[in-house]
Design an enzyme around this catalytic site. Structure first.
Site, PDB file in Angstrom:
ATOM      1  N   SER A 133       0.838  -1.205   0.000  1.00  9.24           N
ATOM      2  CA  SER A 133       0.000   0.000   0.000  1.00  9.24           C
ATOM      3  C   SER A 133       0.865   1.244   0.000  1.00  9.24           C
ATOM      4  O   SER A 133       1.954   1.261   0.587  1.00  9.24           O
ATOM      5  CB  SER A 133      -0.856  -0.020   1.264  1.00  9.24           C
ATOM      6  N   TYR A 157      -1.640  -0.739  10.978  1.00  9.25           N
ATOM      7  CA  TYR A 157      -1.912  -1.329   9.655  1.00  9.25           C
ATOM      8  C   TYR A 157      -0.726  -1.096   8.714  1.00  9.25           C
ATOM      9  O   TYR A 157      -0.218  -2.038   8.082  1.00  9.25           O
ATOM     10  CB  TYR A 157      -3.198  -0.733   9.065  1.00  9.25           C
ATOM     11  N   LYS A 161       2.225  -3.728   6.772  1.00 12.55           N
ATOM     12  CA  LYS A 161       2.623  -3.803   5.352  1.00 12.55           C
ATOM     13  C   LYS A 161       4.144  -3.675   5.225  1.00 12.55           C
ATOM     14  O   LYS A 161       4.777  -4.396   4.439  1.00 12.55           O
ATOM     15  CB  LYS A 161       1.921  -2.709   4.545  1.00 12.55           C
TER      16      LYS A 161
HETATM   17  P1  NAD Z   1     -11.117  -6.753   1.433  1.00 19.31           P
HETATM   18  O1  NAD Z   1     -11.325  -6.702   2.910  1.00 19.31           O
HETATM   19  O2  NAD Z   1     -12.288  -6.544   0.553  1.00 19.31           O
HETATM   20  O3  NAD Z   1     -10.424  -8.151   1.041  1.00 19.31           O
HETATM   21  C1  NAD Z   1      -9.586  -8.865   1.910  1.00 19.31           C
HETATM   22  C2  NAD Z   1     -10.103 -10.296   1.960  1.00 19.31           C
HETATM   23  O4  NAD Z   1      -9.267 -11.064   2.831  1.00 19.31           O
HETATM   24  C3  NAD Z   1     -11.530 -10.400   2.501  1.00 19.31           C
HETATM   25  O5  NAD Z   1     -12.319 -11.155   1.600  1.00 19.31           O
HETATM   26  C4  NAD Z   1     -11.372 -11.094   3.848  1.00 19.31           C
HETATM   27  O6  NAD Z   1     -12.493 -11.908   4.161  1.00 19.31           O
HETATM   28  C5  NAD Z   1     -10.104 -11.900   3.611  1.00 19.31           C
HETATM   29  N1  NAD Z   1      -9.339 -12.212   4.839  1.00 19.31           N
HETATM   30  C6  NAD Z   1      -8.980 -11.373   5.838  1.00 19.31           C
HETATM   31  N2  NAD Z   1      -8.265 -12.043   6.757  1.00 19.31           N
HETATM   32  C7  NAD Z   1      -8.171 -13.327   6.311  1.00 19.31           C
HETATM   33  C8  NAD Z   1      -7.542 -14.500   6.823  1.00 19.31           C
HETATM   34  N3  NAD Z   1      -6.883 -14.488   7.988  1.00 19.31           N
HETATM   35  N4  NAD Z   1      -7.640 -15.644   6.107  1.00 19.31           N
HETATM   36  C9  NAD Z   1      -8.326 -15.676   4.924  1.00 19.31           C
HETATM   37  N5  NAD Z   1      -8.930 -14.593   4.402  1.00 19.31           N
HETATM   38  C10 NAD Z   1      -8.852 -13.442   5.092  1.00 19.31           C
HETATM   39  O7  NAD Z   1      -9.961  -5.717   1.099  1.00 19.31           O
HETATM   40  P2  NAD Z   1      -9.429  -5.185  -0.305  1.00 19.31           P
HETATM   41  O8  NAD Z   1      -9.765  -3.749  -0.395  1.00 19.31           O
HETATM   42  O9  NAD Z   1      -9.820  -6.088  -1.389  1.00 19.31           O
HETATM   43  O10 NAD Z   1      -7.860  -5.271  -0.033  1.00 19.31           O
HETATM   44  C11 NAD Z   1      -7.095  -6.396  -0.427  1.00 19.31           C
HETATM   45  C12 NAD Z   1      -5.664  -6.193   0.003  1.00 19.31           C
HETATM   46  O11 NAD Z   1      -5.169  -4.997  -0.580  1.00 19.31           O
HETATM   47  C13 NAD Z   1      -5.467  -6.040   1.519  1.00 19.31           C
HETATM   48  O12 NAD Z   1      -4.283  -6.716   1.868  1.00 19.31           O
HETATM   49  C14 NAD Z   1      -5.310  -4.555   1.700  1.00 19.31           C
HETATM   50  O13 NAD Z   1      -4.522  -4.246   2.835  1.00 19.31           O
HETATM   51  C15 NAD Z   1      -4.608  -4.156   0.420  1.00 19.31           C
HETATM   52  N6  NAD Z   1      -4.822  -2.756   0.044  1.00 19.31           N
HETATM   53  C16 NAD Z   1      -6.092  -2.279  -0.087  1.00 19.31           C
HETATM   54  C17 NAD Z   1      -6.294  -0.948  -0.431  1.00 19.31           C
HETATM   55  C18 NAD Z   1      -7.685  -0.365  -0.516  1.00 19.31           C
HETATM   56  O14 NAD Z   1      -7.810   0.856  -0.460  1.00 19.31           O
HETATM   57  N7  NAD Z   1      -8.740  -1.164  -0.685  1.00 19.31           N
HETATM   58  C19 NAD Z   1      -5.193  -0.117  -0.674  1.00 19.31           C
HETATM   59  C20 NAD Z   1      -3.913  -0.655  -0.545  1.00 19.31           C
HETATM   60  C21 NAD Z   1      -3.730  -1.983  -0.196  1.00 19.31           C
HETATM   61  C1  WQD Z   2      -9.322  10.112   0.922  1.00 20.86           C
HETATM   62  C2  WQD Z   2      -9.553  11.562   1.286  1.00 20.86           C
HETATM   63  C3  WQD Z   2     -10.048  11.877   3.612  1.00 20.86           C
HETATM   64  C4  WQD Z   2     -13.932  10.029   3.854  1.00 20.86           C
HETATM   65  C5  WQD Z   2      -6.839   4.955   2.655  1.00 20.86           C
HETATM   66  C6  WQD Z   2      -6.245   4.017   3.674  1.00 20.86           C
HETATM   67  C7  WQD Z   2      -4.788   3.799   3.389  1.00 20.86           C
HETATM   68  C8  WQD Z   2      -4.616   3.215   1.982  1.00 20.86           C
HETATM   69  C9  WQD Z   2      -5.170   4.194   1.012  1.00 20.86           C
HETATM   70  C10 WQD Z   2      -4.946   0.804   2.145  1.00 20.86           C
HETATM   71  C11 WQD Z   2      -8.906  11.955   2.625  1.00 20.86           C
HETATM   72  C12 WQD Z   2     -11.202  12.319   2.755  1.00 20.86           C
HETATM   73  C13 WQD Z   2     -12.717  10.495   3.384  1.00 20.86           C
HETATM   74  C14 WQD Z   2     -14.951  10.969   4.202  1.00 20.86           C
HETATM   75  C15 WQD Z   2     -13.483  12.755   3.536  1.00 20.86           C
HETATM   76  N1  WQD Z   2      -5.365   1.971   1.874  1.00 20.86           N
HETATM   77  N2  WQD Z   2     -12.502  11.841   3.237  1.00 20.86           N
HETATM   78  N3  WQD Z   2     -14.687  12.306   4.009  1.00 20.86           N
HETATM   79  O1  WQD Z   2      -6.755   8.658   3.189  1.00 20.86           O
HETATM   80  O2  WQD Z   2      -5.747   7.758   1.128  1.00 20.86           O
HETATM   81  O3  WQD Z   2      -6.367   6.236   2.949  1.00 20.86           O
HETATM   82  O4  WQD Z   2      -6.553   4.480   1.328  1.00 20.86           O
HETATM   83  O5  WQD Z   2      -3.804   0.434   2.254  1.00 20.86           O
HETATM   84  O6  WQD Z   2      -4.254   2.944   4.326  1.00 20.86           O
HETATM   85  O7  WQD Z   2      -6.459   4.552   4.951  1.00 20.86           O
HETATM   86  O8  WQD Z   2      -8.164   7.331   1.528  1.00 20.86           O
HETATM   87  O9  WQD Z   2     -10.556   7.231   0.942  1.00 20.86           O
HETATM   88  O10 WQD Z   2      -9.913   7.238   3.382  1.00 20.86           O
HETATM   89  O11 WQD Z   2      -9.648   9.293   2.061  1.00 20.86           O
HETATM   90  O12 WQD Z   2     -13.298  13.960   3.390  1.00 20.86           O
HETATM   91  O13 WQD Z   2     -16.053  10.615   4.651  1.00 20.86           O
HETATM   92  O14 WQD Z   2     -10.974  11.747   1.486  1.00 20.86           O
HETATM   93  O15 WQD Z   2      -9.903  12.709   4.751  1.00 20.86           O
HETATM   94  O16 WQD Z   2      -8.478  13.272   2.521  1.00 20.86           O
HETATM   95  P1  WQD Z   2      -6.715   7.562   2.219  1.00 20.86           P
HETATM   96  P2  WQD Z   2      -9.633   7.705   2.005  1.00 20.86           P
END
Ligand code: NAD
Ligand code: WQD
Length: 346
Positions: A133, A157, A161
């Site tokens: 991330s 969190y 990572k």
């Molecule tokens: P999500 O929660 O929709 O998907 C994660 C999945 O993992 C879920 O289906 C959950 O049930 C499963 N899971 C959690 N713990 C588990 C375990 N112990 N064993 C088996 N399954 C398990 O999240 P997502 O948005 O699809 O994110 C996927 C990955 O990408 C995560 O690792 C997250 O940290 C990373 N990521 C997400 C974002 C984002 O903004 N969505 C950004 C950067 C990185």
């Molecule tokens: C975006 C902008 C908020 C909600 C997340 C995760 C981070 C990484 C990337 C996983 C910010 C603003 C939000 C609301 C708002 N994901 N906002 N009102 O901050 O980049 O972080 O995504 O790894 O770990 O935390 O994304 O979508 O939460 O926010 O004004 O109700 O929108 O303050 O400026 P962010 P976000």
């Protein structure tokens, strides 16, 4: 080398938001997919929809309900087919929750990855694509963000990572043959253009796009904009929003180019374009035709002012580039939200 049609990939967390979209892209490219997911934050309906979209049966798109922290569950997933690679999404991802319950995060994310790596060693699999991330950059040194910039996570969190990235580098250095893509995603939004799969957050969404879409569909009254006094053109924070199908294609590109990776390599997946909170509100109003009222509230603790990717390494190393616009992200997210107002429970 065998054709994708003959190759099996184990997808941890494949029922989740990014995982389900990635399964569609991998199946369409001919991979056989084995999902392992404990359904902690997802629904098995997502797997049914992936099969429906791709025409895959339960053999080409297998599902093992199981936990990556349980070696026996992982062994069941690896036993389904002769896996060539793993794409590892499983884990918990909410920053606030990680502050309140850090041990859940170290257990699922770090502990789960240790178990997964041990299972990969037992089953002789050395190719891995990992969901990292942009949160690993903390308050970035500058924008656009390049992979060589300082890392320093600001939440439990984010630290999970970083720890996993370092652990994967150590494992890859300890024995030959490991090829590991550490994909640092920026802000994934949007949904499959069919509207059949999408993001289904439990409870009040933490993230901007799902919150906006729940306002648009009438599940919430208004958006609260977290501060409009930042040093940016309109005073709101800037992020690199990325269509989830582009992101899914980034995983296929990583598998296709894994032979270019020697050891564990970090690669940003973003568009290279920054959009403010108000840019997203305006694009969402245009895509949904809904007014999306908002109020300006205080700043959110720990928010980074501006973060967007330099996506050059992804283009050079993986041949991948995001192509979908913010308008497409909003239109596709809206199609999913409007046709599934309560997510998979609709
Ligand atoms: P999500 O929660 O929709 O998907 C994660 C999945 O993992 C879920 O289906 C959950 O049930 C499963 N899971 C959690 N713990 C588990 C375990 N112990 N064993 C088996 N399954 C398990 O999240 P997502 O948005 O699809 O994110 C996927 C990955 O990408 C995560 O690792 C997250 O940290 C990373 N990521 C997400 C974002 C984002 O903004 N969505 C950004 C950067 C990185
Ligand atoms: C975006 C902008 C908020 C909600 C997340 C995760 C981070 C990484 C990337 C996983 C910010 C603003 C939000 C609301 C708002 N994901 N906002 N009102 O901050 O980049 O972080 O995504 O790894 O770990 O935390 O994304 O979508 O939460 O926010 O004004 O109700 O929108 O303050 O400026 P962010 P976000």
């Amino acid at each position: 080398m065998s054709e994708p049609e003959d190759r099996t990939v184990v997808v941890t967390g494949g029922a989740g938001y990014i995982g389900s979209h990635t399964c569609v892209v991998l199946l369409e490219a001919g991979w056989r997919v084995v999902v392992i997911d404990n359904l902690d934050n997802s629904s098995e309906v997502a797997i049914d929809r992936v099969r429906e979209l791709t025409g895959a049966d339960a053999d080409r798109c297998a599902f093992v309900e199981g936990d990556i922290r349980e070696p026996a569950d992982l062994d069941r997933a690896f036993a389904v087919g002769d896996a060539a690679a793993v794409v590892h999404f499983a884990g918990r991802k909410a920053v606030g929750e990680s502050v309140d319950h850090p041990l859940w995060y170290y257990d699922h994310n770090v502990g789960g990855t240790v178990c997964l790596l041990e299972a990969m060693q037992r089953h002789g699999v050395r190719d891995l694509v990992f969901s990292s991330s942009c949160t690993v950059y903390g308050e970035p040194e500058g924008v656009p963000i390049t992979e060589g910039m300082r890392v320093g996570a600001q939440s439990p969190y984010g630290r999970t990572k970083l720890i996993i990235e370092e652990m994967l580098a150590d494992v890859a250095a300890s024995e030959p043959g490991w090829r590991v893509a550490l994909l640092r995603y920026f802000n994934p939004v949007g949904a499959h253009p069919s509207g059949r799969i999408g993001e289904d957050p439990v409870g009040i969404p933490n993230n901007l796009m799902p919150y906006i879409m729940q306002v648009a569909v009438g599940r919430r009254d208004h958006l609260t904009v977290n501060g409009d006094d930042y040093p940016t053109p309109d005073g709101t924070c800037i992020r690199d929003y990325l269509h989830v199908v582009d992101l899914a294609e980034g995983h296929l590109a990583a598998l296709d180019h894994i032979d270019r990776l020697d050891g564990a390599i970090a690669v940003n997946l973003g568009t290279g374009v920054g959009s403010s909170v108000l840019d997203v509100v305006h694009a969402a109003r245009a895509a949904t035709g809904q007014p999306i009222p908002y109020e300006v509230g205080p700043r959110r603790a720990g928010d980074v002012v501006a973060a967007w990717a330099d996506p050059t390494a992804a283009a050079e190393l993986l041949g991948w580039r995001a192509t979908r616009t913010l308008d497409e992200m909003c239109a596709d997210h809206w199609r999913w939200q409007a046709t599934n107002p309560a997510g998979y429970a609709s």
